[in-house]
Scaffold this active site. Structure first.
Site, short mmCIF file in Angstrom:
data_model
loop_
_atom_site.label_atom_id
_atom_site.label_comp_id
_atom_site.label_asym_id
_atom_site.label_seq_id
_atom_site.Cartn_x
_atom_site.Cartn_y
_atom_site.Cartn_z
N GLN A 242 0.83 -1.21 0.00
CA GLN A 242 0.00 0.00 0.00
C GLN A 242 0.86 1.26 0.00
OE1 GLN A 242 0.33 1.17 3.31
NE2 GLN A 242 -1.51 2.28 3.93
N CYS B 266 3.52 2.35 13.10
CA CYS B 266 2.59 2.36 11.97
C CYS B 266 1.84 1.03 11.88
CB CYS B 266 3.34 2.62 10.67
SG CYS B 266 3.93 4.32 10.55
N CYS C 282 -8.75 -11.11 20.05
CA CYS C 282 -8.50 -9.82 19.38
C CYS C 282 -7.89 -10.11 18.01
CB CYS C 282 -7.62 -8.91 20.24
SG CYS C 282 -5.94 -9.52 20.48
#
Ligand SMILES: [Zn+2]
Length: 396
Positions: A84, A201, A354
């Site tokens: 990306q 990030c 999670c």
């Protein structure tokens, strides 16, 4: 007008082929660059630490601009989640070493650039040897141990260190170089933040175009230092807000008490930067999390198939839930859990899940402290579920 960091004696043997003259013609016709400036670029060597989001535009533009020698340090492999923003690497490169795809891409852009590959992580043990031969260092990493390490070695070896950092929609860029009259990273941040306080990030996300903007600014500063034009970002920090499309400038001053570049330095050789940044303590906490009672995704699947009586609680954020979730789970984000304990019954068996198992382990410890007894953490979280149970579930 700045002076070039490249010693004029190094330009004597630099020559260009006719193809190179054509390649660099847009530089050569600028009076600020000319053949002289292009020779400086060809004579120069730049070390780029990391070939990720920042390293990609840095390496691509510096090779295109005609930097003669580029060193790349990276021990990583290309992953789908890199594509990306990490434009050095393509879809066909997933699973390959980042250095190999970086080398292929750079060779295609400019075969005249010598590319040195360091297939390793940048550490105290190898930093001096790796940095020594280069004129400029550009830090394209996003972790604190590497940031302090690259700062300290550059101060010791008197190399300019072009700094960039990115997070979500914000980026920063500056040039460190006490030997050039500017501050160093430690003048601003003598000590790292406590581990886990500043998300990476990978944890907080980053807008795909942002590293392109900051990385290109880093490449530009390296070119200016080499050619010897303009005003370098020494003693100035540019902060970029992508959502507002605003650049702001801050003055940075050298700290005479700086532990590395100050008048009485206390750090005079490389240290253990993982220790310095509290990574072992963070690992110990992870270790503790790893020792909470857990079940595998296969065991969870079996429990669901047997329609056992238990509660499956997903402690991720709502936007993560929207990407994917396990059927039968209930969403209670970790941050809301303390306030929503009344929705749970301590008599029930509670299974927590999670993304990868870390947040749900913290949720388990929180519930345990609140008096809940029948608890289990799903090892590997929904990523393991996507891997082993239901491959139609997307990984993010
Ligand atoms: Zn300093």
């Amino acid at each position: 007008m700045a002076t070039s960091i490249i010693d004029p004696s190094r330009l004597e043997k630099i020559e260009f082929s006719n193809d190179e003259i054509a390649r660099y013609s847009r530089h050569l016709i600028m009076p600020e660059v000319t053949l002289e400036g292009q020779k400086r670029l060809k004579a120069a060597s730049v070390l780029c630490i990391g070939t990720g989001g920042l390293g990609s535009p840095i390496a691509l533009y510096l090779a295109a601009a005609g930097v003669g020698r580029m060193g790349l340090v990276d021990g990583d492999v290309v992953d789908f989640s890199n594509l990306q923003r990490q434009i050095l690497h393509g879809t066909k490169d997933v699973g390959r070493k980042k250095l190999n795809s970086a080398r292929d891409r750079i060779r295609d852009i400019n075969p005249n650039t010598q590319v040195d590959l360091y297939d390793t992580y940048f550490t105290s043990a190898n930093a001096r040897e790796i940095v020594e031969p280069y004129d400029v260092v550009i830090d394209g990493t996003d972790n604190f141990p590497t940031r302090y390490l690259s700062n300290d070695i550059c101060v010791f070896l008197k190399k300019p260190n072009v700094y960039g950092s990115i997070f979500r929609f914000d980026g920063q860029c500056t040039v460190f170089g006490p030997h050039l009259g500017g501050p160093c990273y430690r003048c601003m941040f003598p000590e790292p933040p406590p581990p886990g306080m500043v998300p990476s990030c990978a944890e907080g996300g980053v807008l795909g175009v942002l590293p392109g903007i900051i990385g290109v600014m880093q490449a530009l500063e390296a070119v200016k230092l080499i050619v010897g034009i303009g005003e370098p970002l020494l003693g100035r920090m540019i902060a970029f807000d992508a959502l507002k499309m605003k650049f702001r400038e801050f003055k940075l001053r050298r700290d005479p008490k700086c532990p590395v570049c100050g008048e009485h330095p206390t750090v005079t050789e490389l240290i253990d930067y993982e220790q310095f940044c509290g990574i072992p303590d963070a690992r110990a906490a992870e270790e503790e999390e790893a020792h909470v009672p857990h079940i595998t995704v296969r065991e969870l699947k079996a429990k669901l198939d047997r329609r056992e009586n238990f509660r499956l609680i997903d402690v991720r954020e709502p936007f993560e839930w929207d990407i994917c979730h396990i059927p039968g789970a209930k969403l209670i984000p970790l941050g809301q859990l303390p306030a929503r304990l009344s929705e749970l019954d301590s008599a029930d068996e509670i299974v927590l899940q999670c993304k990868s198992g870390a947040r749900s382990a913290r949720a388990l410890m929180l519930l345990r402290d609140a008096g809940f007894g029948k608890l289990a953490n799903v090892e590997g979280g929904i990523l393991a579920w996507a891997e082993e149970i239901d491959t139609s579930v997307p990984k993010y």
